[in-house]
Design a protein around this motif. Structure first.
Motif, short mmCIF file in Angstrom:
data_model
loop_
_atom_site.label_atom_id
_atom_site.label_comp_id
_atom_site.label_asym_id
_atom_site.label_seq_id
_atom_site.Cartn_x
_atom_site.Cartn_y
_atom_site.Cartn_z
N VAL A 217 -16.47 4.85 38.52
CA VAL A 217 -16.10 6.22 38.17
C VAL A 217 -15.10 6.17 37.02
O VAL A 217 -14.56 5.12 36.70
CB VAL A 217 -15.50 6.96 39.38
N THR A 218 -14.89 7.30 36.43
CA THR A 218 -13.98 7.40 35.29
C THR A 218 -12.69 8.09 35.72
O THR A 218 -12.71 9.22 36.24
CB THR A 218 -14.62 8.19 34.13
N LYS A 238 2.92 11.77 14.22
CA LYS A 238 3.32 11.63 15.62
C LYS A 238 2.12 11.40 16.55
O LYS A 238 2.25 10.74 17.57
CB LYS A 238 4.09 12.87 16.07
N VAL A 239 0.99 11.99 16.19
CA VAL A 239 -0.18 11.85 17.06
C VAL A 239 -1.07 10.67 16.67
O VAL A 239 -1.98 10.30 17.44
CB VAL A 239 -1.02 13.14 17.06
N ALA A 240 -0.83 10.08 15.50
CA ALA A 240 -1.67 8.97 15.06
C ALA A 240 -1.71 7.81 16.05
O ALA A 240 -2.77 7.21 16.27
CB ALA A 240 -1.20 8.49 13.68
N PRO A 241 -0.58 7.43 16.68
CA PRO A 241 -0.64 6.31 17.64
C PRO A 241 -1.62 6.54 18.79
O PRO A 241 -2.18 5.58 19.33
CB PRO A 241 0.80 6.20 18.16
N PHE A 242 -1.83 7.81 19.18
CA PHE A 242 -2.78 8.08 20.26
C PHE A 242 -4.19 7.68 19.86
O PHE A 242 -4.97 7.19 20.68
CB PHE A 242 -2.75 9.56 20.64
N TYR A 243 -4.53 7.91 18.59
CA TYR A 243 -5.87 7.57 18.14
C TYR A 243 -6.12 6.06 18.15
O TYR A 243 -7.27 5.61 18.21
CB TYR A 243 -6.10 8.12 16.73
N GLU A 244 -5.06 5.28 18.07
CA GLU A 244 -5.20 3.83 18.05
C GLU A 244 -5.32 3.23 19.44
O GLU A 244 -5.65 2.05 19.59
CB GLU A 244 -4.01 3.21 17.32
N MET A 245 -5.06 4.01 20.46
CA MET A 245 -5.11 3.49 21.83
C MET A 245 -6.56 3.46 22.31
O MET A 245 -7.35 4.36 22.00
CB MET A 245 -4.26 4.36 22.76
N PRO A 246 -6.96 2.41 23.06
CA PRO A 246 -8.35 2.33 23.54
C PRO A 246 -8.65 3.40 24.59
O PRO A 246 -7.79 3.76 25.39
CB PRO A 246 -8.42 0.92 24.15
N ASN A 247 -9.88 3.90 24.55
CA ASN A 247 -10.39 4.86 25.53
C ASN A 247 -9.63 6.19 25.54
O ASN A 247 -9.62 6.89 26.55
CB ASN A 247 -10.37 4.26 26.94
N VAL A 248 -8.96 6.53 24.43
CA VAL A 248 -8.20 7.78 24.34
C VAL A 248 -8.95 8.75 23.44
O VAL A 248 -9.42 8.38 22.35
CB VAL A 248 -6.78 7.53 23.81
N PHE A 264 -4.41 14.83 24.59
CA PHE A 264 -4.92 13.47 24.55
C PHE A 264 -5.09 12.96 25.98
O PHE A 264 -4.17 13.06 26.79
CB PHE A 264 -3.95 12.57 23.77
N VAL A 265 -6.27 12.42 26.23
CA VAL A 265 -6.62 11.96 27.57
C VAL A 265 -7.21 10.55 27.47
O VAL A 265 -8.02 10.28 26.58
CB VAL A 265 -7.63 12.91 28.26
N ARG A 266 -6.77 9.68 28.38
CA ARG A 266 -7.35 8.34 28.45
C ARG A 266 -8.37 8.30 29.59
O ARG A 266 -8.05 8.65 30.72
CB ARG A 266 -6.27 7.28 28.68
N PHE A 267 -9.59 7.86 29.27
CA PHE A 267 -10.66 7.74 30.26
C PHE A 267 -10.84 6.25 30.58
O PHE A 267 -11.25 5.48 29.72
CB PHE A 267 -11.96 8.34 29.74
N THR A 268 -10.53 5.88 31.81
CA THR A 268 -10.59 4.47 32.21
C THR A 268 -11.62 4.29 33.31
O THR A 268 -11.52 4.92 34.37
CB THR A 268 -9.22 4.00 32.72
N PRO A 269 -12.63 3.45 33.09
CA PRO A 269 -13.60 3.18 34.17
C PRO A 269 -12.97 2.32 35.25
O PRO A 269 -12.31 1.32 34.97
CB PRO A 269 -14.73 2.43 33.44
N ILE A 270 -13.15 2.71 36.49
CA ILE A 270 -12.66 1.93 37.62
C ILE A 270 -13.79 1.79 38.63
O ILE A 270 -14.71 2.61 38.69
CB ILE A 270 -11.43 2.58 38.29
N THR A 271 -13.71 0.73 39.42
CA THR A 271 -14.73 0.47 40.44
C THR A 271 -14.10 0.68 41.81
O THR A 271 -12.98 0.23 42.06
CB THR A 271 -15.26 -0.96 40.33
N ARG A 272 -14.79 1.38 42.67
CA ARG A 272 -14.32 1.63 44.01
C ARG A 272 -15.44 1.41 45.00
O ARG A 272 -16.62 1.36 44.62
CB ARG A 272 -13.79 3.07 44.14
N MET A 273 -15.08 1.23 46.26
CA MET A 273 -16.07 1.14 47.33
C MET A 273 -16.08 2.45 48.09
O MET A 273 -15.03 3.08 48.28
CB MET A 273 -15.75 -0.03 48.26
#
Length: 442
Positions: A217-218, A238-248, A264-273
């Protein structure tokens, strides 16, 4: 007469020159070299397979006797080979007049014993040198002693090595039910020496029948407050660093009164049971929170609760429902688990731990709770001691005894070996195999 002798000399010289390449070609030098290399490759492949299986078996035996485990690896193999050929001619010349060339090759009766015998020989030499490295180092042990993660289980379920009941029996340490304060209400331990082990198996089969699985899931993590486009364009530095972050990503802000606002939102895939909701297990849905079930809702959740398998985040309870938590084992504890099974088998009054084929659960729901159904149960892992009556998959000599895994299909030992090999490979993180060999064997 001299002209005749000269003609004989020319003809014999031509035939002699022609005979040598024909003989060498007939030896098949290229074919011999190729066959030898193929034989060496096949032998190496068989030895490496036995090497890996024996490495697993001997550590299971060490675990059964509660002795330290030690793993070896063969990081490189260097083969050398050479092919050498030589040609020559053996002669015996009987001449009536050796003082002259014509007389030397005369065909008179006096030199009837003359002969010319071409010969050729071919030699093929080959050898292998391999390095054997010990994995007794910090990098390997940190991974080997760490609990498996849900993403590891997700990878292992893709190998189709056998039913899920085998994998989950190896990797699950215990199953717990917790209240809203995190207190354990009920627990089932995956310990074959525990008198209540049958209850763990019954609980595990019920969870598998309810669709126990992994899902990716994300996770949505907000990194900034709502901003309009004018603010963003005026504050690019000020917002440029956000663009350099992965998955943002910059996405429209959620909520009321936030039209034309962005964040600005970071989408991180995670695995769950999780469990799959179904009608035959409605009691589970009434007992556990929604976080225990596979649900697309988690794709938009800021903080997904109860990632099953992570006891450090048991999740919140509500409406009187409880939390389901599954603790996963470390690779080290998987070997200890199999060591306990081997120890029970090898005692004077053997006890064999059997397991059901969970692939049959959908068609035979009654077998889920019936642990005495031997027709659908076979030994999970089988080890024989000082027994030469069967053809083994693996055999090792340890402390004066011979241990083997039989090659018959009467147990799940083959599937267990496959999973153990893959789990061991997952433990070999970068740096765990030393760059310099511990032992060089010629």
């Amino acid at each position: 007469m001299n002209s005749i002798h000269r003609n004989n000399y020319s003809i014999k010289s031509f035939c002699l020159a022609l005979a040598l390449p024909v003989l060498v070609t007939g030896c098949g030098m290229t074919g011999t070299g190729s066959v030898s290399f193929q034989a060496m490759s096949n032998s190496y492949r068989e030895v490496l397979e036995s090497y890996a299986n024996d490495n697993i078996l001997i550590n299971v035996i060490r675990a059964s006797e509660q002795l330290p485990m030690s793993f070896l690896d063969m990081p490189s193999v260097i083969g050398t080979g050479s092919v050498s050929a030589s040609v020559g001619i053996g002669t015996n010349i009987m001449s009536t007049n050796p003082a002259s060339v014509a007389g030397f090759f005369s065909s008179s009766a006096a030199n009837a014993g003359t002969y010319y015998a071409p010969n050729a020989s071919l030699g093929v030499n080959n050898s292998f040198n391999f390095t054997q490295s010990s994995l007794d180092n910090q990098s390997f042990m940190q991974s080997f002693l760490s609990d498996l993660k849900p993403e590891d289980i997700n990878n292992l379920t893709n190998n189709n090595a056998g039913p899920k009941s085998i994998l989950y029996s190896l990797v699950i340490e215990n199953v717990q039910i917790r209240d809203r304060n995190g207190n354990v209400i009920q627990s089932w331990n995956n310990d074959p020496t525990n008198p209540q082990y049958a209850e763990f198996q019954r609980t595990l089969y019920r969870l598998i029948d309810s669709g126990l699985r992994t899902e990716v899931v994300t996770r949505r993590e907000v990194l900034s407050g709502p901003m309009n486009l004018d603010f963003i364009s005026q504050n690019l530095d000020k917002v440029a660093p956000f663009y350099e972050m992965p998955n943002v990503m910059l996405v429209p802000a959620d909520g009321k009164n936030k039209s034309r606002m962005y964040e600005f939102v970071r989408f991180t895939p995670i695995t769950r049971m999780c469990l799959i909701k179904n009608q035959k297990e409605e009691n589970l849905q009434k007992q556990f929170t929604d976080s225990a079930f596979c649900n697309p809702h988690y794709a938009n959740a800021d903080r997904p609760q109860n990632i099953i398998g992570d006891l450090s985040n048991p999740g919140a309870t509500h409406d009187g429902k409880h939390t389901l938590a599954i603790k996963l084992r470390s690779p080290r504890n998987i070997y200890s688990f199999l060591g306990s099974i081997a120890s029970l088998q090898l005692q004077p009054n053997p006890k064999v731990i059997k397991i059901k084929n969970s692939d049959y659960f959908p068609a035979n729901p009654s077998t889920v709770q019936d642990l005495n159904d031997d027709a659908s149960s076979v030994p999970l892992f089988e080890v024989l001691k000082n027994n030469n009556s069967t053809r083994p998959i693996s055999v090792v000599n340890y402390r004066g005894n011979t241990y083997s895994i039989p090659a018959d299909r009467a147990s799940r030992s083959r599937e267990v070996l496959i999973l153990l090999s893959e789990i061991l490979t997952l433990s070999k993180v970068p740096g765990s195999i030393p760059p310099s060999p511990a032992v060089l064997i010629n």
